[in-house]
Design a protein around this motif. Structure first.
Motif, short mmCIF file in Angstrom:
data_model
loop_
_atom_site.label_atom_id
_atom_site.label_comp_id
_atom_site.label_asym_id
_atom_site.label_seq_id
_atom_site.Cartn_x
_atom_site.Cartn_y
_atom_site.Cartn_z
N GLY A 163 -10.13 54.54 -2.43
CA GLY A 163 -11.01 53.38 -2.55
C GLY A 163 -10.26 52.14 -2.13
O GLY A 163 -9.19 52.21 -1.55
N GLN A 185 -20.36 55.04 -0.50
CA GLN A 185 -19.54 54.65 -1.65
C GLN A 185 -19.97 55.34 -2.94
O GLN A 185 -19.22 55.41 -3.89
CB GLN A 185 -19.54 53.14 -1.81
N ALA A 228 -14.21 56.18 -4.06
CA ALA A 228 -14.58 55.25 -5.13
C ALA A 228 -14.72 53.85 -4.56
O ALA A 228 -13.98 53.45 -3.67
CB ALA A 228 -13.52 55.26 -6.22
N TRP A 229 -15.67 53.14 -5.10
CA TRP A 229 -15.82 51.72 -4.75
C TRP A 229 -15.70 50.91 -6.04
O TRP A 229 -16.14 51.35 -7.11
CB TRP A 229 -17.19 51.45 -4.12
N GLY A 230 -15.13 49.73 -5.91
CA GLY A 230 -15.06 48.86 -7.08
C GLY A 230 -14.37 47.58 -6.71
O GLY A 230 -14.14 47.30 -5.54
N SER A 244 -10.97 50.22 0.19
CA SER A 244 -11.79 50.01 1.38
C SER A 244 -12.36 51.38 1.72
O SER A 244 -11.98 52.39 1.10
CB SER A 244 -11.00 49.38 2.52
N ARG A 247 -18.75 43.05 3.73
CA ARG A 247 -18.57 41.93 2.81
C ARG A 247 -19.59 40.90 3.27
O ARG A 247 -19.84 40.77 4.49
CB ARG A 247 -17.17 41.32 2.97
N ASP A 293 -20.42 41.93 -1.84
CA ASP A 293 -20.63 43.02 -0.88
C ASP A 293 -22.10 43.07 -0.51
O ASP A 293 -22.98 42.68 -1.29
CB ASP A 293 -20.23 44.37 -1.49
N THR A 341 -11.63 44.23 -8.54
CA THR A 341 -10.84 43.75 -9.66
C THR A 341 -11.75 43.31 -10.81
O THR A 341 -11.48 43.61 -11.97
CB THR A 341 -9.97 42.56 -9.19
N GLU A 342 -12.82 42.62 -10.47
CA GLU A 342 -13.75 42.10 -11.50
C GLU A 342 -14.49 43.22 -12.23
O GLU A 342 -15.17 42.97 -13.21
CB GLU A 342 -14.79 41.17 -10.84
#
Ligand code: AMP
Length: 552
Positions: A303, A360, A326-328, A305, A439, A424, A330-331
């Motif tokens: 993940g 994703q 995986a997508w995600g 990118s 993005r 995103d 920091t927040e």
């Protein structure tokens, strides 16, 4: 009426307590930062030394809520500082050493860190920034006295001296589960970096969510190698997940190149690992060049990118390793979605499954997602309509530290509907599978329609002779913007524009076809290993496409 179950605040000290009690002798192996040799310890030993850290921190005046920074690789000592600080209710601030030194200094001052723990690798950075730091009182080098660096700008204590003689008992927990636990600044491509302040509760809940069977699915029989650094959102929760489930942990220290990672995978019999695509490209190249196989690895989480198709195919088809896309962010602590397939996908052929895995994926339990237009109206879940991707959940940020970037008078960084805007742009299909198309700031706006730069990059990176590919929008008098494909060739290769466009032909819509192709020696990467589009846009801001000349 309230339920009648026990009060048991969800605080992360319980995770290491659990590991020390139930998996006391399970190994934690680290590639030593100084020697490159492997060192071995156990969860019980880490627990004891983490208690010593707590006592040492308290001896240095650190109290509940105070921030303590690390500038460090994934190592057993980093784990000791991690739990020692969090356990007593201090806030562990993991600083990304790949940022510019001035930015690191800004972040540490903003966080008001009291103590800075650093690996010897980063001694030159610390030497440079120490005079700029306004709150740090003590500098601790994560090594022993023999290896501790002498800096010109400040006095340094060796970690082994810092904890020497401290007792093994220290009080952990006993505070509200919503107490701040960890601080991680986002890379901040625009404006100043913003601090994401995790709570104990959010970290515990997120770790349990991240380790569901359909996500990491790790257990006491696994050997886990987090190549993803602890300074990237808690090593994607693995710093919590591994001790929680009793997995053996393998820490790569400072060496993340293909050969070093391969040696750990094979030598330590790793079954599950996680990192950004760049790491896997290095590993796959190394294995291909040396005709090597993987004998124990079962799952790899990728993940940060999008997973390039050739990485997915190589792991799954050539090496028999399952890819968990995986997508995600920091927040989001950071995991939001997971690309594990559903029965509906398994009913289709292998090529359709590969296509589905490149998306994703679906929301983890604890993540609620929607896609909306610029007015906040929900877009259909048909796999085609693009929209701004909004999220909410117990491990999603509500505000940034010190209310940076606040969108309302409560200091929150949320939309009016209470969701967080991920920045995103994505589609959602009938099965709830999300696909990032860009993005928000990278999407190419051509003739009022959106072109996904990421889609084109993912395909282009599979062309012969291509090491990396980036697509940016370049100003165009008729269409507003048109895509420019930037290629970093593999050493010795010289792919031509014609070859590259022919490779894309039929794989993307005709009007998405890049108007031009340029070769560059190195595509710039940002501090988190992602393509630095901002830098590319700056480099090519005056670039004139051949189609521009034709349109004028
Ligand atoms: P960071 O907070 O630095 O981890 O960056 C988060 C951003 O990385 C997301 O908002 C996405 O734009 C991007 N990202 C993370 N994972 C993926 C993925 N699997 N595919 C595409 N983009 C991703």
């Amino acid at each position: 009426m309230l339920g009648l179950m026990q009060e048991w605040p969800l605080t992360v000290d319980r995770i290491l307590d659990h590991a020390a009690k139930n998996f006391s002798h399970r190994e934690v192996v680290t590639r030593n930062v100084e020697s490159g040799q492997l060192t071995r310890t156990t969860y019980e030993a880490i627990w004891k030394r983490a208690k010593q850290v707590t006592n040492a921190l308290q001896g240095h005046g650190v109290r509940l809520g105070d921030r303590v920074a690390t500038l460090a690789w994934n190592t057993e000592r980093h784990m000791e500082v991690w739990y020692g600080a969090m356990g007593m209710g201090a806030v562990l601030h993991t600083v990304n050493p790949r940022l510019f030194p001035e930015q690191i200094a800004w972040i540490i001052n903003h966080a008001e860190d009291q103590i800075l723990f650093f690996d010897t690798t980063f001694a030159p950075i610390v030497d440079k920034i120490a005079p700029l730091l306004t709150t740090v009182k003590t500098y601790v080098s994560l090594t022993d006295r023999d290896h501790a660096p002498k800096l010109n700008s400040t006095h340094v204590v060796a970690f082994e001296d810092f904890i020497a003689g401290q007792p093994y008992d220290a009080r952990w927990g006993g505070f509200d589960e919503n107490t701040a636990c960890g601080l991680c600044y986002t890379s901040g491509t625009t404006g100043d970096p913003k601090g994401v302040l995790y709570s104990h509760r959010s970290n515990v809940i997120h770790a349990m969510a991240a380790n569901q069977t359909d996500c990491f699915g790790a257990g006491a029989n696994d050997v886990v190698l987090p190549v993803v650094p602890m300074f990237h959102a808690n090593a994607w929760a693995i710093a919590f997940v591994a001790p929680m489930c009793g997995a053996k942990l393998v820490m790569p220290g400072a060496k993340l190149d293909g050969q070093s990672v391969y040696e750990l995978l094979e030598g330590e019999k790793v079954t599950f690992t996680a990192a950004v695509p760049t790491v896997w490209l290095m590993l796959l190249n190394y294995m291909q060049e040396n005709k090597l196989k993987l004998s124990t690895l079962k799952r790899v989480a990728i993940g940060g990118s999008a997973v390039p198709e050739r990485v997915l195919r190589a792991f799954e088809q050539d090496y028999g390793v399952e890819v968990i896309h995986a997508w995600g962010m920091t927040e989001m602590s950071p995991i939001g979605t997971i690309g594990k397939l559903l029965p509906e996908h398994y009913a289709s052929d292998e090529e359709s499954q590969i296509k589905a895995k490149l998306k994703q994926g679906r929301a983890l339990f604890t993540v609620d997602m929607k896609i909306v237009d610029d007015e906040g109206r929900e877009k259909p879940h048909d796999g085609k309509a693009f929209g701004r991707l909004l999220v909410r959940g117990p491990a999603v940020a509500r505000s940034y530290f010190k209310n940076a970037g606040a969108k309302n008078e409560r200091g929150e960084c949320l939309e009016a509907c209470g969701f967080f805007d991920t920045g995103d742009v994505a589609t959602l299909d009938e099965l709830g599978i999300m696909q990032i198309t860009d993005r928000a700031k990278d999407v190419i706006k051509s003739g009022g329609e959106w072109i996904s730069s990421i889609d084109i990059e993912n395909i282009a990176v599979g062309a012969e002779g291509v090491a990396n590919a980036a697509v940016i929008g370049v100003a165009h008098p008729k269409w507003d913007e048109r895509p420019l494909l930037i290629i970093e060739p593999k050493p010795g290769a010289q792919p031509t524009k014609e070859q590259l466009l022919a490779f894309l032909d039929g794989k993307i819509a005709k009007w998405w076809m890049p108007d031009d192709v340029v070769l560059t020696e190195k595509i710039p990467l940002g501090a988190t290993g992602k393509i630095n589009k901002l830098a590319l846009r700056e480099t090519f801001k005056d670039y004139r496409l051949p189609s521009t000349q034709a349109a004028e």
